[in-house]
Design a protein around this motif. Sequence first.
Motif, PDB file in Angstrom:
ATOM      1  N   SER A 109      45.708  41.797  56.260  1.00  0.00           N
ATOM      2  CA  SER A 109      45.949  40.836  55.277  1.00  0.00           C
ATOM      3  C   SER A 109      45.050  39.810  54.969  1.00  0.00           C
ATOM      4  O   SER A 109      45.027  39.250  54.041  1.00  0.00           O
ATOM      5  N   SER A 110      44.265  39.534  56.034  1.00  0.00           N
ATOM      6  CA  SER A 110      43.214  38.520  55.905  1.00  0.00           C
ATOM      7  C   SER A 110      42.039  39.071  55.380  1.00  0.00           C
ATOM      8  O   SER A 110      40.864  38.166  55.587  1.00  0.00           O
ATOM      9  N   SER A 111      41.572  40.456  55.274  1.00  0.00           N
ATOM     10  CA  SER A 111      40.468  40.772  54.640  1.00  0.00           C
ATOM     11  C   SER A 111      40.135  39.964  53.320  1.00  0.00           C
ATOM     12  O   SER A 111      40.916  39.449  52.542  1.00  0.00           O
ATOM     13  N   THR A 112      38.962  40.096  52.912  1.00  0.00           N
ATOM     14  CA  THR A 112      38.545  39.765  51.712  1.00  0.00           C
ATOM     15  C   THR A 112      38.049  40.827  50.686  1.00  0.00           C
ATOM     16  O   THR A 112      36.992  41.399  50.733  1.00  0.00           O
ATOM     17  N   THR A 129      45.929  39.358  50.827  1.00  0.00           N
ATOM     18  CA  THR A 129      47.507  39.399  51.010  1.00  0.00           C
ATOM     19  C   THR A 129      47.962  38.405  51.966  1.00  0.00           C
ATOM     20  O   THR A 129      49.124  38.657  52.646  1.00  0.00           O
ATOM     21  N   ARG A 130      46.964  37.647  52.571  1.00  0.00           N
ATOM     22  CA  ARG A 130      47.273  36.420  53.450  1.00  0.00           C
ATOM     23  C   ARG A 130      48.441  35.639  52.875  1.00  0.00           C
ATOM     24  O   ARG A 130      49.237  34.966  53.957  1.00  0.00           O
ATOM     25  N   SER A 131      48.831  35.484  51.760  1.00  0.00           N
ATOM     26  CA  SER A 131      50.080  34.715  51.477  1.00  0.00           C
ATOM     27  C   SER A 131      51.524  35.878  51.047  1.00  0.00           C
ATOM     28  O   SER A 131      52.142  35.228  49.985  1.00  0.00           O
ATOM     29  N   ASN A 132      51.172  37.094  51.648  1.00  0.00           N
ATOM     30  CA  ASN A 132      52.344  38.016  51.476  1.00  0.00           C
ATOM     31  C   ASN A 132      52.309  38.874  50.221  1.00  0.00           C
ATOM     32  O   ASN A 132      52.176  40.033  50.327  1.00  0.00           O
TER      33      ASN A 132
END
Length: 289
Positions: A109-112, A129-132
């Motif tokens: 989810s923290s990938s760029t 997708t770090r914010s869902n």
Amino acid sequence: MKKLVVLKYITKVFLLVFTIQSYAQLKEKIIFTKNRELHSIYSDGTGLKQLTDFKEPGHTPISLSASTTKEGKVAFIYDPVNHGYMSTYIMNTNGTDVKRISKEPQNGSSSTWSTVVSPDGEYYVFESTRSNNVEIYRMNADGSNVVNISKSRKDDAFPKWSPDSKYIIYSSKNSKNGWDIIRADINGNEKVVLIHSNSEVRNVAYSKDGKYIAYCLVKSNASDLMMANADGSNIKKLRTIAEYTNVSFSPDNKSITFVSKNQKIAVMNLNGSEFRELVSGKRPVWSFK
């Protein structure tokens, strides 16, 4: 005698100009992924060169999503530790001086994903997708100051920069199946819906002079390559192409590159003429120079 001397002089000048133009054209490279590594090729199909060669014990990484600055740097994403844990890197167009920009993700989810460097080299935008849900983020050239600029409850994806580095264009989901093409400033403000679609829209891109946009309108197992004015007017279909592909304009804004239905890197004039397939590959981008 004087006429002969003048004729020889004019001939030499013509040949010099032709040589300079030919050299300039050869410098313009299409950068793409082939066999999990980044490669470059000239638009005439010559000069194929592998740019990356990342090998990790017990892991088969992939280099994707090339983008270029006006000064000739190439940004891309790469997963050196875990499959799909993408980080942002930058290098020279010949594959040298590789530098990491973003930190190793703690999870997928923290990938760029889909990182694109601004043409002036000052910023990057990417999706995460770090914010869902899928959102568009911006970070500084050194990877610092990560900011959510799309700020939407619906998915936003496939960001690209305007050639003057002042605006970002991306796809934004508007319904179960439909997507809009949105233009915003670099802070995510001044949002404008350029194109509304009831179908999925992917991989929008500006021409190098900022006068046009191109994008993929997704169909069953294929996409329609579409082009419009930068304000979203005068939409027209150019060709049916691969379902999953980037699109990118040539430096002279007369041609475009994409992946054909045969899964080949292809180039074509904007009027549909001189279509040609170069080599197998995915996600092509045409350099500024």
